[in-house]
Design an enzyme around this catalytic site. Structure first.
Site, PDB file in Angstrom:
ATOM      1  N   SER A  57       7.339 -16.914   3.059  1.00 17.72           N
ATOM      2  CA  SER A  57       7.246 -18.336   2.687  1.00 17.72           C
ATOM      3  C   SER A  57       8.438 -19.082   3.254  1.00 17.72           C
ATOM      4  O   SER A  57       9.528 -18.521   3.400  1.00 17.72           O
ATOM      5  CB  SER A  57       7.241 -18.485   1.169  1.00 17.72           C
ATOM      6  OG  SER A  57       7.342 -19.845   0.813  1.00 17.72           O
ATOM      7  N   GLY A  93      -4.712  -9.167  -0.699  1.00 18.85           N
ATOM      8  CA  GLY A  93      -4.935 -10.561  -1.106  1.00 18.85           C
ATOM      9  C   GLY A  93      -6.147 -11.154  -0.415  1.00 18.85           C
ATOM     10  O   GLY A  93      -6.222 -12.365  -0.188  1.00 18.85           O
ATOM     11  N   ASP A 120      -7.681  -6.151  -3.031  1.00 16.28           N
ATOM     12  CA  ASP A 120      -7.358  -7.230  -3.989  1.00 16.28           C
ATOM     13  C   ASP A 120      -7.632  -6.692  -5.385  1.00 16.28           C
ATOM     14  O   ASP A 120      -8.125  -5.580  -5.547  1.00 16.28           O
ATOM     15  CB  ASP A 120      -8.194  -8.491  -3.694  1.00 16.28           C
ATOM     16  CG  ASP A 120      -7.473  -9.766  -4.126  1.00 16.28           C
ATOM     17  OD1 ASP A 120      -7.078  -9.862  -5.305  1.00 16.28           O
ATOM     18  OD2 ASP A 120      -7.297 -10.663  -3.275  1.00 16.28           O
ATOM     19  N   GLY A 141      -7.801 -17.687  -0.644  1.00 11.40           N
ATOM     20  CA  GLY A 141      -6.791 -18.418   0.123  1.00 11.40           C
ATOM     21  C   GLY A 141      -6.517 -17.883   1.520  1.00 11.40           C
ATOM     22  O   GLY A 141      -7.438 -17.686   2.330  1.00 11.40           O
ATOM     23  N   ILE A 142      -5.253 -17.640   1.810  1.00 10.92           N
ATOM     24  CA  ILE A 142      -4.827 -17.217   3.147  1.00 10.92           C
ATOM     25  C   ILE A 142      -5.436 -15.863   3.510  1.00 10.92           C
ATOM     26  O   ILE A 142      -5.926 -15.663   4.630  1.00 10.92           O
ATOM     27  CB  ILE A 142      -3.281 -17.177   3.217  1.00 10.92           C
ATOM     28  CG1 ILE A 142      -2.722 -18.605   3.111  1.00 10.92           C
ATOM     29  CG2 ILE A 142      -2.808 -16.500   4.507  1.00 10.92           C
ATOM     30  CD1 ILE A 142      -1.214 -18.675   2.916  1.00 10.92           C
ATOM     31  N   ASP A 201      -4.343  -3.074  -8.449  1.00 11.44           N
ATOM     32  CA  ASP A 201      -3.347  -4.026  -8.942  1.00 11.44           C
ATOM     33  C   ASP A 201      -1.993  -3.710  -8.292  1.00 11.44           C
ATOM     34  O   ASP A 201      -1.338  -2.733  -8.647  1.00 11.44           O
ATOM     35  CB  ASP A 201      -3.262  -3.914 -10.469  1.00 11.44           C
ATOM     36  CG  ASP A 201      -2.248  -4.887 -11.054  1.00 11.44           C
ATOM     37  OD1 ASP A 201      -1.570  -5.593 -10.282  1.00 11.44           O
ATOM     38  OD2 ASP A 201      -2.132  -4.921 -12.298  1.00 11.44           O
ATOM     39  N   LEU A 202      -1.591  -4.555  -7.362  1.00 15.31           N
ATOM     40  CA  LEU A 202      -0.360  -4.288  -6.609  1.00 15.31           C
ATOM     41  C   LEU A 202       0.903  -4.607  -7.414  1.00 15.31           C
ATOM     42  O   LEU A 202       2.007  -4.458  -6.888  1.00 15.31           O
ATOM     43  CB  LEU A 202      -0.370  -5.085  -5.297  1.00 15.31           C
ATOM     44  CG  LEU A 202      -1.468  -4.671  -4.304  1.00 15.31           C
ATOM     45  CD1 LEU A 202      -1.557  -5.667  -3.154  1.00 15.31           C
ATOM     46  CD2 LEU A 202      -1.205  -3.271  -3.764  1.00 15.31           C
ATOM     47  N   TYR A 240      10.568 -16.774  -7.208  1.00  9.97           N
ATOM     48  CA  TYR A 240       9.626 -16.805  -6.078  1.00  9.97           C
ATOM     49  C   TYR A 240      10.388 -16.838  -4.747  1.00  9.97           C
ATOM     50  O   TYR A 240      10.094 -16.041  -3.835  1.00  9.97           O
ATOM     51  CB  TYR A 240       8.707 -18.033  -6.193  1.00  9.97           C
ATOM     52  CG  TYR A 240       7.695 -18.141  -5.082  1.00  9.97           C
ATOM     53  CD1 TYR A 240       6.510 -17.416  -5.109  1.00  9.97           C
ATOM     54  CD2 TYR A 240       7.928 -18.967  -3.974  1.00  9.97           C
ATOM     55  CE1 TYR A 240       5.577 -17.499  -4.081  1.00  9.97           C
ATOM     56  CE2 TYR A 240       7.004 -19.059  -2.941  1.00  9.97           C
ATOM     57  CZ  TYR A 240       5.835 -18.324  -2.999  1.00  9.97           C
ATOM     58  OH  TYR A 240       4.926 -18.402  -1.964  1.00  9.97           O
ATOM     59  N   LYS A 291      10.509 -13.846  -1.774  1.00  7.60           N
ATOM     60  CA  LYS A 291      10.109 -14.073  -0.384  1.00  7.60           C
ATOM     61  C   LYS A 291      11.274 -13.815   0.574  1.00  7.60           C
ATOM     62  O   LYS A 291      11.091 -13.330   1.689  1.00  7.60           O
ATOM     63  CB  LYS A 291       9.563 -15.499  -0.221  1.00  7.60           C
ATOM     64  CG  LYS A 291       8.258 -15.726  -0.971  1.00  7.60           C
ATOM     65  CD  LYS A 291       7.142 -14.830  -0.421  1.00  7.60           C
ATOM     66  CE  LYS A 291       5.806 -15.084  -1.062  1.00  7.60           C
ATOM     67  NZ  LYS A 291       4.725 -14.268  -0.479  1.00  7.60           N
TER      68      LYS A 291
HETATM   69  P1  NAD Z   1      -4.224 -17.246  -3.510  1.00  9.91           P
HETATM   70  O1  NAD Z   1      -3.921 -17.268  -4.948  1.00  9.91           O
HETATM   71  O2  NAD Z   1      -5.330 -18.091  -2.994  1.00  9.91           O
HETATM   72  O3  NAD Z   1      -4.464 -15.745  -3.012  1.00  9.91           O
HETATM   73  C1  NAD Z   1      -3.622 -14.701  -3.404  1.00  9.91           C
HETATM   74  C2  NAD Z   1      -4.440 -13.434  -3.509  1.00  9.91           C
HETATM   75  O4  NAD Z   1      -3.546 -12.388  -3.907  1.00  9.91           O
HETATM   76  C3  NAD Z   1      -5.548 -13.520  -4.581  1.00  9.91           C
HETATM   77  O5  NAD Z   1      -6.788 -13.079  -4.059  1.00  9.91           O
HETATM   78  C4  NAD Z   1      -5.056 -12.611  -5.681  1.00  9.91           C
HETATM   79  O6  NAD Z   1      -6.080 -11.961  -6.425  1.00  9.91           O
HETATM   80  C5  NAD Z   1      -4.204 -11.610  -4.885  1.00  9.91           C
HETATM   81  N1  NAD Z   1      -3.264 -10.958  -5.798  1.00  9.91           N
HETATM   82  C6  NAD Z   1      -2.388 -11.552  -6.628  1.00  9.91           C
HETATM   83  N2  NAD Z   1      -1.798 -10.641  -7.400  1.00  9.91           N
HETATM   84  C7  NAD Z   1      -2.303  -9.442  -7.051  1.00  9.91           C
HETATM   85  C8  NAD Z   1      -2.112  -8.113  -7.522  1.00  9.91           C
HETATM   86  N3  NAD Z   1      -1.290  -7.846  -8.558  1.00  9.91           N
HETATM   87  N4  NAD Z   1      -2.790  -7.116  -6.931  1.00  9.91           N
HETATM   88  C9  NAD Z   1      -3.666  -7.376  -5.922  1.00  9.91           C
HETATM   89  N5  NAD Z   1      -3.891  -8.610  -5.441  1.00  9.91           N
HETATM   90  C10 NAD Z   1      -3.233  -9.628  -6.016  1.00  9.91           C
HETATM   91  O7  NAD Z   1      -2.854 -17.641  -2.791  1.00  9.91           O
HETATM   92  P2  NAD Z   1      -2.484 -17.957  -1.266  1.00  9.91           P
HETATM   93  O8  NAD Z   1      -1.881 -19.308  -1.257  1.00  9.91           O
HETATM   94  O9  NAD Z   1      -3.567 -17.622  -0.350  1.00  9.91           O
HETATM   95  O10 NAD Z   1      -1.270 -16.939  -1.086  1.00  9.91           O
HETATM   96  C11 NAD Z   1      -1.273 -15.899  -0.121  1.00  9.91           C
HETATM   97  C12 NAD Z   1       0.178 -15.599   0.221  1.00  9.91           C
HETATM   98  O11 NAD Z   1       0.742 -16.746   0.865  1.00  9.91           O
HETATM   99  C13 NAD Z   1       1.062 -15.324  -0.994  1.00  9.91           C
HETATM  100  O12 NAD Z   1       1.926 -14.259  -0.698  1.00  9.91           O
HETATM  101  C14 NAD Z   1       1.841 -16.623  -1.167  1.00  9.91           C
HETATM  102  O13 NAD Z   1       3.079 -16.410  -1.774  1.00  9.91           O
HETATM  103  C15 NAD Z   1       1.986 -17.041   0.286  1.00  9.91           C
HETATM  104  N6  NAD Z   1       2.271 -18.463   0.474  1.00  9.91           N
HETATM  105  C16 NAD Z   1       1.387 -19.414   0.051  1.00  9.91           C
HETATM  106  C17 NAD Z   1       1.711 -20.753   0.242  1.00  9.91           C
HETATM  107  C18 NAD Z   1       0.773 -21.858  -0.192  1.00  9.91           C
HETATM  108  O14 NAD Z   1       1.196 -23.028  -0.220  1.00  9.91           O
HETATM  109  N7  NAD Z   1      -0.473 -21.560  -0.512  1.00  9.91           N
HETATM  110  C19 NAD Z   1       2.920 -21.121   0.854  1.00  9.91           C
HETATM  111  C20 NAD Z   1       3.787 -20.119   1.275  1.00  9.91           C
HETATM  112  C21 NAD Z   1       3.452 -18.792   1.078  1.00  9.91           C
END
Ligand code: NAD
Length: 255
Positions: free
Chosen positions: A114, A8, A32, A12-13, A41-42, A153, A157
């Site tokens: 999460s 990922g 990613d 984001g994170i 593709d995970l 979801y 988690k």
């Molecule tokens: P984001 O959408 O900004 O980033 C997620 C990344 O995962 C993206 O780059 C995307 O391309 C990649 N991804 C998604 N599906 C994929 C696949 N099939 N194969 C490979 N890569 C894939 O989201 P984020 O908010 O940064 O989320 C990161 C993690 O944090 C996630 O697991 C999300 O559930 C968790 N999370 C986020 C929040 C929030 O509020 N943002 C809160 C709790 C948990």
């Protein structure tokens, strides 16, 4: 300095984790769907296998840590996708790398879970049970039938967190560690998409942590940097809430 694989990594994170770990001098392997060292593709068994094989190749069989950030949220095109990416995209990647992590001597992993995992809807749920039985077809089937992406979801988690804690117990005997970070709302494209969604937007906007704001991606990355480091060498199987107090607000009397 360590060699660390981050899923990922493109957004984001995950992107914030990469920035922080690279600035600290670590060597990164970014995974990613696009814009990464390994584009895989995970959500599919083939994609996960490709990610494992390519990670082993790029790290030359020397890997110190894995950070699983890849995930999809409640606005994902299907609930089956939530199950496949958020649970099996984590567990199969970590399982595929664990022998190599073991050779590091201090091998460890961090799963981005999460705060949703501790909500009432997540536990115990048939979707989470199917995930923990490693039955992807069944998990996806129940997820699609459930027609409530927020429940899928949360269950994904919850199951990823339980997988992480079970794995931490077995890994500990080899000196390996696995920890989970449970973020609350964090300002990322995933969070923005859920706020913009007519089905979930109001609920997401009104669900505010005691600190009165959403977190920043780097505030989660700071926790990752600590957990993969030697400073955290006695921390194993923990769930670190980085959520502005949201978990405490939801279940103040339980821990
Ligand atoms: P984001 O959408 O900004 O980033 C997620 C990344 O995962 C993206 O780059 C995307 O391309 C990649 N991804 C998604 N599906 C994929 C696949 N099939 N194969 C490979 N890569 C894939 O989201 P984020 O908010 O940064 O989320 C990161 C993690 O944090 C996630 O697991 C999300 O559930 C968790 N999370 C986020 C929040 C929030 O509020 N943002 C809160 C709790 C948990």
């Amino acid at each position: 300095m360590s060699t660390i694989a981050v899923t990922g990594s493109a957004s984001g994170i995950g992107a914030a984790v990469c920035l922080r770990l690279e600035a600290a001098g670590h060597t990164l392997i970014r995974v990613d769907r696009v814009n990464a060292d390994i584009e895989a593709d995970l959500s599919t068994p083939e994609g996960r296998q490709l990610a494992v094989t390519q990670t082993l190749k790029l790290c030359n069989n020397k890997l110190d840590a894995v950070v699983c950030c890849a995930g999809v949220g409640v606005t994902a095109p299907s609930s089956g996708l939530i199950a496949s990416v958020n649970y099996f995209g984590v567990t199969e990647y970590i399982d595929g790398l664990q022998d190599t992590l073991a050779q590091s001597g201090t091998g460890n992993a961090v799963i981005i879970g999460s705060v949703a995992a501790s909500s009432q809807v997540a536990n115990p749920h048939a979707i989470a049970a199917a995930m923990l039985e490693n039955d992807e077809a069944k998990a996806c089937q129940i997820a699609e039938a459930c027609q409530a992406p927020h429940i899928v979801y949360a269950a994904s988690k919850y199951a990823a967190t339980v997988y992480g804690r079970r794995t931490a117990v077995s890994w500990g005997k080899q000196g390996m560690r696995l920890n989970i970070i449970a973020p609350g709302a964090v300002e990322t494209p995933l969070h923005q998409a859920s706020m913009d969604d007519p089905r979930f937007g109001e609920a997401v906007k009104n669900f505010v942590a005691p600190l009165g704001r959403a977190g920043l991606p780097d505030e989660i990355a700071a926790g990752v940097e600590f957990l993969v480091s030697d400073q955290a060498r006695f921390i194993n199987g923990t769930v670190l809430f980085i959520d502005g107090g949201m978990d405490a607000m939801i279940r103040a009397d339980q821990f």
